[in-house]
Motif scaffolding. Structure first.
Motif, mmCIF file in Angstrom:
data_model
loop_
_atom_site.group_PDB
_atom_site.id
_atom_site.type_symbol
_atom_site.label_atom_id
_atom_site.label_comp_id
_atom_site.label_asym_id
_atom_site.label_seq_id
_atom_site.Cartn_x
_atom_site.Cartn_y
_atom_site.Cartn_z
ATOM 1 N N ALA A 1 -41.426 5.156 -13.776
ATOM 2 C CA ALA A 1 -39.945 5.280 -13.770
ATOM 3 C C ALA A 1 -40.103 6.640 -14.259
ATOM 4 O O ALA A 1 -40.218 7.338 -14.797
ATOM 5 C CB ALA A 1 -39.434 4.484 -14.519
ATOM 6 N N THR A 2 -39.104 7.357 -13.185
ATOM 7 C CA THR A 2 -38.600 8.633 -13.463
ATOM 8 C C THR A 2 -37.554 8.978 -12.761
ATOM 9 O O THR A 2 -37.059 8.133 -11.885
ATOM 10 C CB THR A 2 -39.723 9.582 -12.301
ATOM 11 N N VAL A 3 -37.065 9.909 -14.226
ATOM 12 C CA VAL A 3 -35.176 10.699 -13.234
ATOM 13 C C VAL A 3 -35.951 12.351 -13.000
ATOM 14 O O VAL A 3 -36.186 12.770 -14.065
ATOM 15 C CB VAL A 3 -34.207 9.902 -14.795
ATOM 16 N N TYR A 4 -34.266 12.791 -11.862
ATOM 17 C CA TYR A 4 -34.714 13.807 -12.369
ATOM 18 C C TYR A 4 -33.386 14.583 -12.858
ATOM 19 O O TYR A 4 -32.111 14.295 -12.748
ATOM 20 C CB TYR A 4 -34.292 14.723 -10.341
ATOM 21 N N HIS A 5 -33.514 15.575 -13.834
ATOM 22 C CA HIS A 5 -32.451 16.455 -14.449
ATOM 23 C C HIS A 5 -32.216 17.426 -13.331
ATOM 24 O O HIS A 5 -32.944 17.853 -12.971
ATOM 25 C CB HIS A 5 -32.527 16.162 -15.139
ATOM 26 N N LEU A 6 -30.832 17.989 -12.875
ATOM 27 C CA LEU A 6 -30.844 18.504 -11.808
ATOM 28 C C LEU A 6 -29.172 19.462 -12.870
ATOM 29 O O LEU A 6 -28.797 18.850 -13.722
ATOM 30 C CB LEU A 6 -29.799 18.046 -11.453
ATOM 31 N N GLY B 1 -34.403 -6.620 -19.469
ATOM 32 C CA GLY B 1 -34.482 -8.104 -18.952
ATOM 33 C C GLY B 1 -35.709 -7.752 -18.686
ATOM 34 O O GLY B 1 -37.119 -9.422 -18.769
ATOM 35 N N GLN B 2 -36.956 -7.589 -18.503
ATOM 36 C CA GLN B 2 -38.246 -7.223 -18.779
ATOM 37 C C GLN B 2 -38.983 -6.936 -19.634
ATOM 38 O O GLN B 2 -39.870 -7.201 -20.017
ATOM 39 C CB GLN B 2 -38.690 -6.573 -17.641
ATOM 40 N N GLY B 3 -37.868 -6.701 -21.162
ATOM 41 C CA GLY B 3 -38.588 -6.645 -21.978
ATOM 42 C C GLY B 3 -38.389 -4.332 -22.461
ATOM 43 O O GLY B 3 -39.468 -4.812 -23.362
ATOM 44 N N VAL B 4 -37.270 -4.309 -21.282
ATOM 45 C CA VAL B 4 -37.841 -2.277 -21.024
ATOM 46 C C VAL B 4 -36.453 -2.229 -21.763
ATOM 47 O O VAL B 4 -35.593 -2.536 -20.881
ATOM 48 C CB VAL B 4 -39.087 -1.808 -20.168
ATOM 49 N N THR B 5 -36.264 -1.142 -22.887
ATOM 50 C CA THR B 5 -35.447 0.149 -23.089
ATOM 51 C C THR B 5 -36.385 1.248 -22.982
ATOM 52 O O THR B 5 -37.123 2.448 -23.216
ATOM 53 C CB THR B 5 -34.689 -0.029 -24.277
ATOM 54 N N LEU B 6 -35.845 1.793 -21.552
ATOM 55 C CA LEU B 6 -36.162 3.618 -21.881
ATOM 56 C C LEU B 6 -35.517 4.586 -22.516
ATOM 57 O O LEU B 6 -33.854 4.499 -22.529
ATOM 58 C CB LEU B 6 -35.706 3.996 -20.157
ATOM 59 N N SER B 7 -35.557 5.505 -23.012
ATOM 60 C CA SER B 7 -34.774 6.724 -23.061
ATOM 61 C C SER B 7 -35.389 8.051 -22.845
ATOM 62 O O SER B 7 -36.346 8.414 -22.140
ATOM 63 C CB SER B 7 -34.943 7.128 -24.676
ATOM 64 N N TRP B 8 -34.223 8.773 -22.321
ATOM 65 C CA TRP B 8 -34.219 10.132 -22.017
ATOM 66 C C TRP B 8 -33.714 11.292 -22.693
ATOM 67 O O TRP B 8 -32.612 11.077 -23.368
ATOM 68 C CB TRP B 8 -33.772 9.889 -20.669
ATOM 69 N N LEU B 9 -34.197 12.070 -22.425
ATOM 70 C CA LEU B 9 -33.777 13.598 -23.080
ATOM 71 C C LEU B 9 -32.347 13.845 -22.099
ATOM 72 O O LEU B 9 -31.670 13.668 -22.053
ATOM 73 C CB LEU B 9 -35.230 14.747 -22.454
#
Length: 125
Positions: A21-26, A117-125
């Protein structure tokens, strides 16, 4: 990455979901709703302090409230035609990707809700 829109990117490897899982910070002025890039593949540790990442060419692009988009099917099929992926592995990649698209769509087009719902919680800077 030399792109004037991007400040930095973050990724999480989620081996249990066969995803990165990737996010691009703009940069300011290029902000828009958070976009997730979910790469289908095999991800996991291979030895102490080393991980292996094998992309299967399929990516789900998802924005909250919008239908997720599956991209890269042409690349996967080209890799299959060239003999890099056998038929079983190609089918599995497509099944995994479509399950992600279906799961996100079933959660109101909300990646975070689907991941929870898949048991995953992500945190992002």
């Amino acid at each position: 990455m030399d792109n004037p829109r991007f400040h930095y990117i973050e990724s999480w490897l989620l081996p249990e979901l066969t995803l990165r899982a990737t996010v691009y910070h703009l940069r300011p002025g290029h902000d828009r709703s958070q976009t997730y890039y979910l790469d289908i593949g095999e991800y996991g540790p291979c030895e102490a302090k080393k991980w292996r990442a094998e992309s299967h060419y399929l990516h789900v692009v998802a924005r909250r409230g919008q239908a997720p988009e599956l991209v890269g099917i042409d690349q996967l099929l080209s890799a299959h035609a060239a003999g890099h992926f056998d038929t079983a592995r190609t089918h599995l990649a497509i099944e995994r990707a479509t399950a992600v698209v279906d799961g996100i769509a079933g959660c109101g087009h909300d990646v975070d809700r689907w991941l929870a719902g898949q048991g995953v919680t992500l945190s992002w800077l």
